[in-house]
Design a protein around this motif. Structure first.
Motif, PDB file in Angstrom:
ATOM      1  N   ASP A 187       0.824  -1.203   0.000  1.00 14.39           N
ATOM      2  CA  ASP A 187       0.000   0.000   0.000  1.00 14.39           C
ATOM      3  C   ASP A 187       0.866   1.265   0.000  1.00 14.39           C
ATOM      4  O   ASP A 187       0.543   2.255  -0.667  1.00 14.39           O
ATOM      5  CB  ASP A 187      -0.914  -0.011   1.225  1.00 14.39           C
ATOM      6  CG  ASP A 187      -1.917   1.122   1.218  1.00 14.39           C
ATOM      7  OD1 ASP A 187      -2.542   1.358   0.166  1.00 14.39           O
ATOM      8  OD2 ASP A 187      -2.074   1.783   2.263  1.00 14.39           O
ATOM      9  N   LEU A 188       1.982   1.222   0.736  1.00 13.39           N
ATOM     10  CA  LEU A 188       2.899   2.366   0.738  1.00 13.39           C
ATOM     11  C   LEU A 188       3.482   2.608  -0.653  1.00 13.39           C
ATOM     12  O   LEU A 188       3.634   3.755  -1.094  1.00 13.39           O
ATOM     13  CB  LEU A 188       4.029   2.130   1.739  1.00 13.39           C
ATOM     14  CG  LEU A 188       3.640   2.176   3.221  1.00 13.39           C
ATOM     15  CD1 LEU A 188       4.816   1.731   4.087  1.00 13.39           C
ATOM     16  CD2 LEU A 188       3.182   3.578   3.618  1.00 13.39           C
ATOM     17  N   VAL A 189       3.815   1.530  -1.356  1.00 14.11           N
ATOM     18  CA  VAL A 189       4.324   1.658  -2.723  1.00 14.11           C
ATOM     19  C   VAL A 189       3.249   2.245  -3.633  1.00 14.11           C
ATOM     20  O   VAL A 189       3.501   3.164  -4.420  1.00 14.11           O
ATOM     21  CB  VAL A 189       4.801   0.298  -3.256  1.00 14.11           C
ATOM     22  CG1 VAL A 189       5.199   0.409  -4.732  1.00 14.11           C
ATOM     23  CG2 VAL A 189       5.975  -0.230  -2.442  1.00 14.11           C
ATOM     24  N   ALA A 190       2.033   1.720  -3.523  1.00  8.57           N
ATOM     25  CA  ALA A 190       0.938   2.190  -4.372  1.00  8.57           C
ATOM     26  C   ALA A 190       0.699   3.688  -4.211  1.00  8.57           C
ATOM     27  O   ALA A 190       0.362   4.382  -5.179  1.00  8.57           O
ATOM     28  CB  ALA A 190      -0.342   1.422  -4.049  1.00  8.57           C
ATOM     29  N   LYS A 191       0.881   4.203  -2.991  1.00  8.32           N
ATOM     30  CA  LYS A 191       0.569   5.603  -2.709  1.00  8.32           C
ATOM     31  C   LYS A 191       1.798   6.531  -2.764  1.00  8.32           C
ATOM     32  O   LYS A 191       1.686   7.722  -2.498  1.00  8.32           O
ATOM     33  CB  LYS A 191      -0.102   5.704  -1.345  1.00  8.32           C
ATOM     34  CG  LYS A 191      -1.495   5.056  -1.324  1.00  8.32           C
ATOM     35  CD  LYS A 191      -2.109   5.092   0.054  1.00  8.32           C
ATOM     36  CE  LYS A 191      -3.576   4.649   0.028  1.00  8.32           C
ATOM     37  NZ  LYS A 191      -3.780   3.320  -0.555  1.00  8.32           N
ATOM     38  N   ALA A 192       2.964   5.984  -3.104  1.00 11.03           N
ATOM     39  CA  ALA A 192       4.184   6.802  -3.156  1.00 11.03           C
ATOM     40  C   ALA A 192       4.083   7.841  -4.270  1.00 11.03           C
ATOM     41  O   ALA A 192       3.615   7.549  -5.371  1.00 11.03           O
ATOM     42  CB  ALA A 192       5.397   5.918  -3.374  1.00 11.03           C
ATOM     43  N   THR A 193       4.557   9.056  -3.996  1.00 10.90           N
ATOM     44  CA  THR A 193       4.473  10.143  -4.975  1.00 10.90           C
ATOM     45  C   THR A 193       5.828  10.774  -5.283  1.00 10.90           C
ATOM     46  O   THR A 193       5.881  11.804  -5.969  1.00 10.90           O
ATOM     47  CB  THR A 193       3.526  11.241  -4.456  1.00 10.90           C
ATOM     48  OG1 THR A 193       4.029  11.752  -3.212  1.00 10.90           O
ATOM     49  CG2 THR A 193       2.121  10.703  -4.263  1.00 10.90           C
ATOM     50  N   ASP A 194       6.912  10.171  -4.771  1.00 13.12           N
ATOM     51  CA  ASP A 194       8.228  10.802  -4.944  1.00 13.12           C
ATOM     52  C   ASP A 194       8.949  10.379  -6.215  1.00 13.12           C
ATOM     53  O   ASP A 194      10.063  10.846  -6.485  1.00 13.12           O
ATOM     54  CB  ASP A 194       9.109  10.507  -3.734  1.00 13.12           C
ATOM     55  CG  ASP A 194       9.393   9.018  -3.555  1.00 13.12           C
ATOM     56  OD1 ASP A 194       8.877   8.206  -4.362  1.00 13.12           O
ATOM     57  OD2 ASP A 194      10.116   8.670  -2.602  1.00 13.12           O
ATOM     58  N   ASP A 195       8.362   9.485  -6.989  1.00 14.62           N
ATOM     59  CA  ASP A 195       8.942   9.013  -8.259  1.00 14.62           C
ATOM     60  C   ASP A 195      10.224   8.199  -8.083  1.00 14.62           C
ATOM     61  O   ASP A 195      10.878   7.865  -9.073  1.00 14.62           O
ATOM     62  CB  ASP A 195       9.228  10.169  -9.217  1.00 14.62           C
ATOM     63  CG  ASP A 195       7.967  10.876  -9.683  1.00 14.62           C
ATOM     64  OD1 ASP A 195       6.868  10.287  -9.532  1.00 14.62           O
ATOM     65  OD2 ASP A 195       8.060  12.002 -10.192  1.00 14.62           O
ATOM     66  N   HIS A 196      10.585   7.864  -6.850  1.00  8.96           N
ATOM     67  CA  HIS A 196      11.815   7.110  -6.605  1.00  8.96           C
ATOM     68  C   HIS A 196      11.584   5.976  -5.595  1.00  8.96           C
ATOM     69  O   HIS A 196      12.525   5.523  -4.942  1.00  8.96           O
ATOM     70  CB  HIS A 196      12.932   8.034  -6.113  1.00  8.96           C
ATOM     71  CG  HIS A 196      13.522   8.884  -7.186  1.00  8.96           C
ATOM     72  ND1 HIS A 196      12.841   9.932  -7.762  1.00  8.96           N
ATOM     73  CD2 HIS A 196      14.731   8.833  -7.816  1.00  8.96           C
ATOM     74  CE1 HIS A 196      13.601  10.507  -8.685  1.00  8.96           C
ATOM     75  NE2 HIS A 196      14.757   9.847  -8.739  1.00  8.96           N
ATOM     76  N   THR A 197      10.333   5.545  -5.463  1.00  8.29           N
ATOM     77  CA  THR A 197       9.991   4.452  -4.553  1.00  8.29           C
ATOM     78  C   THR A 197       9.547   3.233  -5.336  1.00  8.29           C
ATOM     79  O   THR A 197       8.690   3.328  -6.228  1.00  8.29           O
ATOM     80  CB  THR A 197       8.873   4.868  -3.578  1.00  8.29           C
ATOM     81  OG1 THR A 197       9.377   5.859  -2.692  1.00  8.29           O
ATOM     82  CG2 THR A 197       8.395   3.677  -2.757  1.00  8.29           C
ATOM     83  N   ASP A 226      -2.998  -0.058  -9.349  1.00  9.45           N
ATOM     84  CA  ASP A 226      -2.177   0.869  -8.572  1.00  9.45           C
ATOM     85  C   ASP A 226      -0.675   0.664  -8.707  1.00  9.45           C
ATOM     86  O   ASP A 226       0.091   1.358  -8.028  1.00  9.45           O
ATOM     87  CB  ASP A 226      -2.559   0.778  -7.086  1.00  9.45           C
ATOM     88  CG  ASP A 226      -3.956   1.317  -6.824  1.00  9.45           C
ATOM     89  OD1 ASP A 226      -4.501   2.004  -7.718  1.00  9.45           O
ATOM     90  OD2 ASP A 226      -4.513   1.042  -5.752  1.00  9.45           O
ATOM     91  N   PHE A 227      -0.243  -0.269  -9.571  1.00 12.19           N
ATOM     92  CA  PHE A 227       1.191  -0.542  -9.682  1.00 12.19           C
ATOM     93  C   PHE A 227       1.674  -0.506 -11.122  1.00 12.19           C
ATOM     94  O   PHE A 227       0.919  -0.828 -12.055  1.00 12.19           O
ATOM     95  CB  PHE A 227       1.515  -1.921  -9.102  1.00 12.19           C
ATOM     96  CG  PHE A 227       1.181  -2.069  -7.646  1.00 12.19           C
ATOM     97  CD1 PHE A 227       1.799  -1.271  -6.689  1.00 12.19           C
ATOM     98  CD2 PHE A 227       0.252  -2.999  -7.221  1.00 12.19           C
ATOM     99  CE1 PHE A 227       1.492  -1.400  -5.344  1.00 12.19           C
ATOM    100  CE2 PHE A 227      -0.065  -3.139  -5.877  1.00 12.19           C
ATOM    101  CZ  PHE A 227       0.552  -2.331  -4.935  1.00 12.19           C
ATOM    102  N   SER A 228       2.927  -0.156 -11.291  1.00 12.28           N
ATOM    103  CA  SER A 228       3.637  -0.414 -12.544  1.00 12.28           C
ATOM    104  C   SER A 228       4.443  -1.688 -12.322  1.00 12.28           C
ATOM    105  O   SER A 228       5.151  -1.826 -11.316  1.00 12.28           O
ATOM    106  CB  SER A 228       4.562   0.751 -12.902  1.00 12.28           C
ATOM    107  OG  SER A 228       5.485   1.015 -11.856  1.00 12.28           O
ATOM    108  N   LEU A 229       4.309  -2.640 -13.214  1.00 11.31           N
ATOM    109  CA  LEU A 229       4.990  -3.920 -13.089  1.00 11.31           C
ATOM    110  C   LEU A 229       6.370  -3.826 -13.724  1.00 11.31           C
ATOM    111  O   LEU A 229       6.515  -3.303 -14.833  1.00 11.31           O
ATOM    112  CB  LEU A 229       4.168  -5.015 -13.756  1.00 11.31           C
ATOM    113  CG  LEU A 229       2.724  -5.161 -13.261  1.00 11.31           C
ATOM    114  CD1 LEU A 229       2.016  -6.283 -14.017  1.00 11.31           C
ATOM    115  CD2 LEU A 229       2.666  -5.404 -11.762  1.00 11.31           C
ATOM    116  N   ILE A 230       7.364  -4.350 -13.023  1.00 15.71           N
ATOM    117  CA  ILE A 230       8.736  -4.258 -13.531  1.00 15.71           C
ATOM    118  C   ILE A 230       9.301  -5.625 -13.892  1.00 15.71           C
ATOM    119  O   ILE A 230       9.673  -5.860 -15.036  1.00 15.71           O
ATOM    120  CB  ILE A 230       9.635  -3.537 -12.514  1.00 15.71           C
ATOM    121  CG1 ILE A 230       9.148  -2.097 -12.332  1.00 15.71           C
ATOM    122  CG2 ILE A 230      11.097  -3.548 -12.974  1.00 15.71           C
ATOM    123  CD1 ILE A 230       9.775  -1.351 -11.190  1.00 15.71           C
ATOM    124  N   SER A 231       9.355  -6.562 -12.928  1.00 16.20           N
ATOM    125  CA  SER A 231       9.954  -7.856 -13.247  1.00 16.20           C
ATOM    126  C   SER A 231       9.617  -8.899 -12.196  1.00 16.20           C
ATOM    127  O   SER A 231       9.586  -8.603 -10.997  1.00 16.20           O
ATOM    128  CB  SER A 231      11.479  -7.730 -13.347  1.00 16.20           C
ATOM    129  OG  SER A 231      12.091  -8.956 -13.699  1.00 16.20           O
TER     130      SER A 231
END
Length: 344
Positions: free
Chosen positions: A101-111, A137-142
């Motif tokens: 949830d913290l990741v989903a709501k992060a706004t600093d562009d570096h989390t 709520d997520f961007s998937l990376i790997s």
């Protein structure tokens, strides 16, 4: 109508709305498709600079846990590749859902965040009040790492098909343990029960795998699913018996046969870790991470470090992770629905 089976999780009421779990299958991107994707991502990454300051990876489990070790294995080489420090922040609780949830709501562009199966698959099915939406709520990376689970039992019980014969005869007088309601070990055992008519052990949730091991050695439970890193030291010491793997043969534990050898078919189950970011993570960041992270995970040194921790290194494209989530959500959804599992 059959009443719902209510599984109560041993968590404080303030955390019950932030919980989770999970399971299964692997899909990756390869060959020319992967090369084309990489070229496209490199072009996108060239459009802007990222990162401009240290990158934070939130892990929803304590230091020394498997997700934490995966994060710390990735952090140093990723920091070198990005030219910025990568800082690990442990925010344990609710099976990783607090951190997600913290990741989903992060706004600093570096989390970023490292999550387990359940955070992206079964959490929404189990917890209607989940504060984040895994699909939006997520961007998937790997997809970073995978490992099968081992069905283990007290050392005094029989092996192979004889174990399942004894379990059927015991009916609901036998118990199985897991690291919590809705966990991959819990849902995996329910999958096994659905594939083995007459297998009726009762679920007992525990706070963690050490407690499951202690209960099994003390005779309180007669079976449970555990990752290789937890199970094999006990098996090799003669304290527990390995019944079989929830996958085919694995290089992680080549001496352990799959459950199909004991007559249990169609049980495909793995635990895994994945790297994600918030949905608002800049496209430049997503593009660069989609290049660098799979490359690092597939590097020989990284692969060896992860292998020594009990993991197979994977390193998929974002689409590979998306495919894995889609397949596994369908399987877990069927288990949750058919077994009427819900968490209060």
């Amino acid at each position: 109508m059959k009443p719902p089976v209510v599984h109560r999780a041993a968590v404080p009421s303030s955390s019950r709305r932030r919980l989770s779990v999970a399971i299964i299958f692997i899909a990756a991107c390869a060959g020319s498709t992967w090369s084309t994707a990489q070229n496209s991502l490199r072009n996108t990454a060239a459009d802007g600079a990222w990162p401009t300051r240290p990158v934070r990876i939130i892990v929803g489990f304590p230091g020394g846990s498997s997700p934490d070790m995966t994060a710390r294995t990735l952090a140093e080489p990723l920091g070198r590749a990005l030219g910025q420090p990568v800082i690990i922040e442990n925010r344990p609780g609710a099976s990783g859902n607090i951190a997600a949830d913290l990741v989903a709501k992060a706004t600093d562009d570096h989390t970023l965040g490292i999550v387990i199966n359940g955070n992206l698959t079964s959490a929404k099915l189990l917890y209607p009040q989940l504060p984040y939406d895994p699909a939006k709520d997520f961007s998937l990376i790997s997809l970073l790492t995978t490992a099968p689970l081992i069905l283990v039992a007290p050392a005094g019980l029989p092996a192979g098909s004889a174990f399942f014969a004894a379990a059927r005869q015991a009916g609901n007088q036998w118990n199985y343990g897991s690291v919590g309601t809705g966990s991959v070990a819990h849902l995996g055992m329910e999958l096994i029960k659905s594939r083995a008519p007459g297998l009726l052990p009762v679920h007992i949730p525990f706070a963690g795998n050490p407690q499951v091991v202690t209960a099994m050695q003390g005779g309180q439970i007669q079976m449970g699913l555990m990752p290789p890193g937890v199970a094999m030291p006990q098996v090799r010491a003669g304290k527990l018996r390995a019944i079989g793997l929830t996958s085919g043969r694995s290089s992680l534990v080549p001496e352990i046969a799959p459950l199909s050898d004991a007559g249990l078919q169609n049980v495909n189950l793995e635990v895994w870790n994945a790297l994600i970011g918030p949905a608002r993570l800049p496209k430049t960041a997503q593009a660069r991470l989609a290049i660098e992270v799979p490359r690092i995970i597939r590097d020989a040194d990284t692969r060896q470090r992860l292998f020594s921790q009990g993991w197979n290194a994977v390193g998929t494209s974002p689409e590979g992770l998306k495919s894995r989530i889609r397949d596994e959500t369908a399987i877990l959804g069927n288990i949750i629905t058919s077994q009427r599992i819900r968490i209060e």
